[in-house]
Design an enzyme around this catalytic site. Sequence first.
Site, PDB file in Angstrom:
ATOM      1  N   LYS A 207      95.662 -74.735 -15.154  1.00 29.48           N
ATOM      2  CA  LYS A 207      96.528 -75.448 -16.106  1.00 29.48           C
ATOM      3  C   LYS A 207      95.747 -76.619 -16.682  1.00 29.48           C
ATOM      4  O   LYS A 207      95.286 -77.499 -15.951  1.00 29.48           O
ATOM      5  CB  LYS A 207      97.792 -75.938 -15.394  1.00 29.48           C
ATOM      6  CG  LYS A 207      98.682 -76.771 -16.306  1.00 29.48           C
ATOM      7  CD  LYS A 207     100.035 -77.035 -15.701  1.00 29.48           C
ATOM      8  CE  LYS A 207     100.858 -77.917 -16.623  1.00 29.48           C
ATOM      9  NZ  LYS A 207     102.196 -78.174 -16.101  1.00 29.48           N
ATOM     10  N   ARG A 217     107.622 -81.475 -23.683  1.00 24.06           N
ATOM     11  CA  ARG A 217     107.947 -82.802 -23.150  1.00 24.06           C
ATOM     12  C   ARG A 217     109.119 -83.413 -23.909  1.00 24.06           C
ATOM     13  O   ARG A 217     109.900 -84.170 -23.343  1.00 24.06           O
ATOM     14  CB  ARG A 217     106.701 -83.688 -23.157  1.00 24.06           C
ATOM     15  CG  ARG A 217     105.656 -83.175 -22.164  1.00 24.06           C
ATOM     16  CD  ARG A 217     104.339 -83.939 -22.211  1.00 24.06           C
ATOM     17  NE  ARG A 217     103.330 -83.290 -21.370  1.00 24.06           N
ATOM     18  CZ  ARG A 217     102.055 -83.619 -21.364  1.00 24.06           C
ATOM     19  NH1 ARG A 217     101.610 -84.602 -22.128  1.00 24.06           N
ATOM     20  NH2 ARG A 217     101.204 -82.975 -20.571  1.00 24.06           N
ATOM     21  N   LYS A 231      97.755 -86.624 -18.347  1.00 27.32           N
ATOM     22  CA  LYS A 231      97.725 -86.003 -17.021  1.00 27.32           C
ATOM     23  C   LYS A 231      96.316 -85.558 -16.655  1.00 27.32           C
ATOM     24  O   LYS A 231      96.121 -84.610 -15.907  1.00 27.32           O
ATOM     25  CB  LYS A 231      98.725 -84.832 -17.002  1.00 27.32           C
ATOM     26  CG  LYS A 231     100.154 -85.253 -17.354  1.00 27.32           C
ATOM     27  CD  LYS A 231     101.179 -84.150 -17.141  1.00 27.32           C
ATOM     28  CE  LYS A 231     102.588 -84.654 -17.460  1.00 27.32           C
ATOM     29  NZ  LYS A 231     103.631 -83.630 -17.225  1.00 27.32           N
ATOM     30  N   GLU A 247      89.826 -72.963  -9.141  1.00 31.73           N
ATOM     31  CA  GLU A 247      91.254 -73.253  -8.956  1.00 31.73           C
ATOM     32  C   GLU A 247      92.004 -71.990  -8.528  1.00 31.73           C
ATOM     33  O   GLU A 247      92.823 -72.013  -7.614  1.00 31.73           O
ATOM     34  CB  GLU A 247      91.872 -73.791 -10.255  1.00 31.73           C
ATOM     35  CG  GLU A 247      91.535 -75.237 -10.578  1.00 31.73           C
ATOM     36  CD  GLU A 247      92.339 -76.229  -9.735  1.00 31.73           C
ATOM     37  OE1 GLU A 247      93.120 -75.801  -8.859  1.00 31.73           O
ATOM     38  OE2 GLU A 247      92.180 -77.446  -9.955  1.00 31.73           O
ATOM     39  N   LYS A 262      97.232 -71.472 -18.537  1.00 32.80           N
ATOM     40  CA  LYS A 262      98.102 -72.206 -19.450  1.00 32.80           C
ATOM     41  C   LYS A 262      97.339 -73.330 -20.107  1.00 32.80           C
ATOM     42  O   LYS A 262      96.639 -74.039 -19.379  1.00 32.80           O
ATOM     43  CB  LYS A 262      99.272 -72.753 -18.624  1.00 32.80           C
ATOM     44  CG  LYS A 262     100.216 -73.638 -19.367  1.00 32.80           C
ATOM     45  CD  LYS A 262     101.308 -74.098 -18.457  1.00 32.80           C
ATOM     46  CE  LYS A 262     102.120 -75.145 -19.204  1.00 32.80           C
ATOM     47  NZ  LYS A 262     102.852 -75.977 -18.316  1.00 32.80           N
ATOM     48  N   SER A 288     104.805 -74.471 -25.555  1.00 29.82           N
ATOM     49  CA  SER A 288     105.679 -74.982 -26.616  1.00 29.82           C
ATOM     50  C   SER A 288     104.922 -75.286 -27.905  1.00 29.82           C
ATOM     51  O   SER A 288     105.415 -75.017 -28.995  1.00 29.82           O
ATOM     52  CB  SER A 288     106.382 -76.239 -26.102  1.00 29.82           C
ATOM     53  OG  SER A 288     105.424 -77.197 -25.657  1.00 29.82           O
ATOM     54  N   TYR A 327     108.558 -68.373 -25.429  1.00 26.02           N
ATOM     55  CA  TYR A 327     109.872 -68.748 -25.965  1.00 26.02           C
ATOM     56  C   TYR A 327     110.401 -67.687 -26.924  1.00 26.02           C
ATOM     57  O   TYR A 327     111.553 -67.719 -27.311  1.00 26.02           O
ATOM     58  CB  TYR A 327     109.782 -70.130 -26.645  1.00 26.02           C
ATOM     59  CG  TYR A 327     109.351 -71.190 -25.656  1.00 26.02           C
ATOM     60  CD1 TYR A 327     110.256 -71.723 -24.747  1.00 26.02           C
ATOM     61  CD2 TYR A 327     108.019 -71.605 -25.573  1.00 26.02           C
ATOM     62  CE1 TYR A 327     109.861 -72.657 -23.799  1.00 26.02           C
ATOM     63  CE2 TYR A 327     107.610 -72.544 -24.633  1.00 26.02           C
ATOM     64  CZ  TYR A 327     108.537 -73.061 -23.750  1.00 26.02           C
ATOM     65  OH  TYR A 327     108.131 -73.968 -22.797  1.00 26.02           O
TER      66      TYR A 327
HETATM   67  C1  PBG Z   1     105.653 -79.482 -16.097  1.00 27.28           C
HETATM   68  C2  PBG Z   1     105.387 -78.453 -17.129  1.00 27.28           C
HETATM   69  C3  PBG Z   1     104.877 -78.632 -18.415  1.00 27.28           C
HETATM   70  C4  PBG Z   1     104.954 -77.386 -19.035  1.00 27.28           C
HETATM   71  C5  PBG Z   1     105.466 -76.483 -18.108  1.00 27.28           C
HETATM   72  N1  PBG Z   1     105.716 -77.166 -16.927  1.00 27.28           N
HETATM   73  C6  PBG Z   1     104.449 -79.849 -19.131  1.00 27.28           C
HETATM   74  C7  PBG Z   1     103.344 -80.668 -18.627  1.00 27.28           C
HETATM   75  O1  PBG Z   1     102.608 -80.292 -17.714  1.00 27.28           O
HETATM   76  O2  PBG Z   1     103.234 -81.785 -19.140  1.00 27.28           O
HETATM   77  C8  PBG Z   1     104.562 -77.118 -20.455  1.00 27.28           C
HETATM   78  C9  PBG Z   1     105.166 -75.886 -21.061  1.00 27.28           C
HETATM   79  C10 PBG Z   1     105.130 -75.839 -22.532  1.00 27.28           C
HETATM   80  O3  PBG Z   1     104.492 -76.680 -23.222  1.00 27.28           O
HETATM   81  O4  PBG Z   1     105.763 -74.926 -23.076  1.00 27.28           O
HETATM   82  N2  PBG Z   1     104.630 -79.866 -15.295  1.00 27.28           N
END
Ligand code: PBG
Length: 341
Positions: A207, A217, A231, A247, A262, A288, A327
């Site tokens: 990730k 968010r 992050k 990982e 991701k 997203s 989505y």
């Molecule tokens: C939470 C999480 C996130 C997403 C899925 N779980 C956001 C992030 O890590 O800040 C993002 C999913 C998306 O953008 O569709 N940790």
Amino acid sequence: MTQPAPVSAVGQFPTTRMRRLRQSDWSRRLVAENHLTVDDLIWPIFLVDGDNRRVPIASMPGVERYSVDVAVEMARHAAEVGIPVLALFPATDPAKKSADGEEAINANNLVCQAVRAVKAAVPQIGILCDVALDPYTTHGQDGLVRNGYVVNDETVEMLCKQAVVQAQAGCDIIAPSDMMDGRVGRIRVALDAAGFESVQILSYAAKYASAFYGPFRDAVGSANSLGTGDKRTYQMNPANTNEALREVQLDLAEGADLVMVKPGMPYLDIVRRVKDTFAVPTVVYQVSGEYAMLLAAAQQGWLDRDKVIFESLLAFKRAGADAILTYFALEVARKLRSAGK
Ligand code: PBG
């Protein structure tokens, strides 16, 4: 590869006609190497408190947050077209957020209520829940912050409790998305100890610290909390690819049943490397920002909406993904069904 013969040498140019197989629809279908099916789809939905509510998300046109009763209806629609798994994400009431995100381990929090309600009404659909604290913390980070740093081991303790609470509610797939070290192994132990040895773990293994999560968010209401924070001390650097393999290797060794890459579209190289290296169930998340990007261009009339959606999802299959969080899942499943697929 042999060199093509010069024209004059054979007199028949070209000797190989790649276009022959592309001439008609039946032929293109016959030689297609990859296919998208309903079985590949995981549909993420957002939850909000209340009854009979559908709250739009500005940066994700067409996506809404659903109250639990509406979520149950949507789960029914998803099951009707054969979507295997629903992923549930809570938009937590800001009044329930705290610095340490204790609401995450409240057995009656929004996501647990939704899991119980969907399980009771639509038992044939699988349910996936994220494990991470960001929907619940006032600072929007995925873990506990001590002296300005997201601490690892103390966060993992909390994530284990969150995982167990979700499993107790009936969640089938626990998906740690927090990127703390060692959490998969600890969560496995915690789940087993609580009698949930059949609950699967889908690890968000590779990730990345990506700007493509922006609209998510907004959707879960962690954007304002996070502010200018990021992050990058726990999510991966987009510059890296070997690190993704490490990982994944660690998470598998700790007991992950499935692994995730991701975001999706900008990281197809990672999907391919992970699949080729480990040959385990590999999930990709079309996040997203990818959704927003495609839809914005389609709304401008710059891209053909349906075609880019299907092409983007097929590309995940081609890269080696076994399943796709998107989505677009309900819409795509309906279209596949009506096309008899
Ligand atoms: C939470 C999480 C996130 C997403 C899925 N779980 C956001 C992030 O890590 O800040 C993002 C999913 C998306 O953008 O569709 N940790």
